[in-house]
Design an enzyme around this catalytic site. Structure first.
Site, short mmCIF file in Angstrom:
data_model
loop_
_atom_site.label_atom_id
_atom_site.label_comp_id
_atom_site.label_asym_id
_atom_site.label_seq_id
_atom_site.Cartn_x
_atom_site.Cartn_y
_atom_site.Cartn_z
N HIS A 155 -7.96 -2.47 6.86
CA HIS A 155 -7.31 -1.41 7.78
C HIS A 155 -7.12 -2.28 9.26
O HIS A 155 -6.25 -2.17 9.33
CB HIS A 155 -8.58 -0.59 8.22
CG HIS A 155 -8.43 0.27 6.87
ND1 HIS A 155 -10.16 0.94 6.71
CD2 HIS A 155 -7.83 0.99 5.99
CE1 HIS A 155 -9.70 1.87 5.38
NE2 HIS A 155 -7.93 2.02 5.63
N LYS A 159 -10.53 14.05 -1.33
CA LYS A 159 -10.57 13.20 -1.35
C LYS A 159 -12.18 13.38 -1.57
O LYS A 159 -12.74 12.18 -1.44
CB LYS A 159 -9.89 11.83 -0.75
CG LYS A 159 -8.54 11.72 -1.13
CD LYS A 159 -8.47 10.33 -1.07
CE LYS A 159 -7.10 9.35 -0.94
NZ LYS A 159 -6.99 7.84 0.04
N ARG A 161 -0.84 -2.89 -0.56
CA ARG A 161 -2.23 -4.35 -1.47
C ARG A 161 -1.56 -5.33 -2.56
O ARG A 161 -0.69 -5.05 -2.49
CB ARG A 161 -3.28 -3.62 -1.32
CG ARG A 161 -4.22 -3.62 -0.06
CD ARG A 161 -5.33 -2.47 -0.56
NE ARG A 161 -5.08 -1.54 -0.96
CZ ARG A 161 -5.84 -0.32 -0.44
NH1 ARG A 161 -6.69 -0.40 -0.48
NH2 ARG A 161 -5.34 1.06 -0.29
N SER A 203 -11.61 1.07 0.57
CA SER A 203 -12.77 1.91 1.30
C SER A 203 -13.64 2.15 -0.44
O SER A 203 -15.01 2.37 -0.47
CB SER A 203 -12.47 3.26 1.79
OG SER A 203 -12.23 2.59 3.21
P1 ADP Z 1 -5.51 7.49 2.73
O1 ADP Z 1 -6.08 8.48 1.92
O2 ADP Z 1 -3.96 7.77 3.48
O3 ADP Z 1 -4.46 6.14 1.67
P2 ADP Z 1 -7.10 4.81 3.47
O4 ADP Z 1 -7.88 5.63 4.38
O5 ADP Z 1 -7.45 4.70 2.07
O6 ADP Z 1 -6.48 6.34 3.63
O7 ADP Z 1 -5.55 4.06 3.21
C1 ADP Z 1 -4.64 3.96 4.84
C2 ADP Z 1 -3.51 3.08 5.31
O8 ADP Z 1 -3.76 1.53 5.16
C3 ADP Z 1 -3.05 2.90 3.41
O9 ADP Z 1 -1.49 2.84 3.73
C4 ADP Z 1 -3.91 1.88 2.96
O10 ADP Z 1 -2.54 1.04 1.93
C5 ADP Z 1 -4.08 0.99 3.50
N1 ADP Z 1 -4.86 -0.07 3.43
C6 ADP Z 1 -6.42 0.52 2.87
N2 ADP Z 1 -7.20 -0.49 2.54
C7 ADP Z 1 -6.17 -1.81 3.18
C8 ADP Z 1 -6.40 -2.85 2.47
N3 ADP Z 1 -7.91 -3.79 2.02
N4 ADP Z 1 -5.67 -3.87 2.37
C9 ADP Z 1 -4.01 -3.40 2.98
N5 ADP Z 1 -3.79 -2.12 3.74
C10 ADP Z 1 -4.98 -1.36 2.95
#
Ligand code: ADP
Length: 162
Positions: A17, A41, A90, A128
């Site tokens: 993030h 979630k 990703r 995460s």
């Molecule tokens: P959501 O529930 O909206 O997917 P997340 O916190 O899992 O929330 O992710 C928020 C954003 O960050 C999403 O666009 C996700 O693809 C991106 N993201 C999460 N981890 C990574 C990572 N390791 N590299 C790039 N983008 C990421």
């Protein structure tokens, strides 16, 4: 001033993030990290805890605002006067869902663009969910999380086990 909204669950915030936020600041003058409750979630941390960790990790980076957000994302984007939604992409597995969401959002609000950014290779496998799994099994979190976030995650897992 170009403003990008970076929405997500951030349960908890990882280096993946942070990498996307840092990259976004090369494109936008300001990034608003919008933390969603996302009860569906079943997050490990409540909204206040997740917000607090994002604030802690981003405290030394100027031009980043951290805020809670609920409801329809495009409404929030339009209300806040932002210019685009930022999402991280990703591996290929993210693509289909993100593509769908971006097009639905465009249908709902045709002036709201979604900007996708690719993380550094070393974070391209990071999520995460995986990190919570690593923590559950006692793995080293130092390459993935801010040390204080790692400490809070380990403490949460310990308290759930006891
Ligand atoms: P959501 O529930 O909206 O997917 P997340 O916190 O899992 O929330 O992710 C928020 C954003 O960050 C999403 O666009 C996700 O693809 C991106 N993201 C999460 N981890 C990574 C990572 N390791 N590299 C790039 N983008 C990421």
């Amino acid at each position: 001033m170009k403003i990008g909204i970076y929405p997500g669950t951030f349960d908890p915030i990882t280096h993946g993030h942070t990498d996307i936020i840092t990259r976004s600041l090369r494109v936008f003058d300001k990034v608003v990290v919008a933390v969603a409750p996302n009860p569906s979630k079943h997050p490990l941390f409540n909204l206040a805890e997740r917000l607090d960790m994002v604030k802690l990790v981003m405290k030394d980076v100027g031009q980043v605002e951290v805020t809670p957000f609920d409801g329809l994302l495009v409404d929030y984007v339009e209300r806040s006067g932002a210019h685009a939604i930022i999402r991280g992409l990703r591996a290929i597995s993210d693509f289909e869902h993100e593509f769908q969401m971006a097009l639905v959002n465009r249908k709902l609000a045709k002036m709201v663009e979604t900007v996708f950014l690719m993380p550094s290779e070393e974070y391209s496998y990071l999520s995460s969910t995986i990190i919570k799994d690593v923590a559950q099994h006692g793995g080293n979190l130092i390459d993935f999380l801010h040390p204080e976030v790692a400490r809070r995650l380990q403490a949460r897992i310990r308290s759930l086990k006891s």
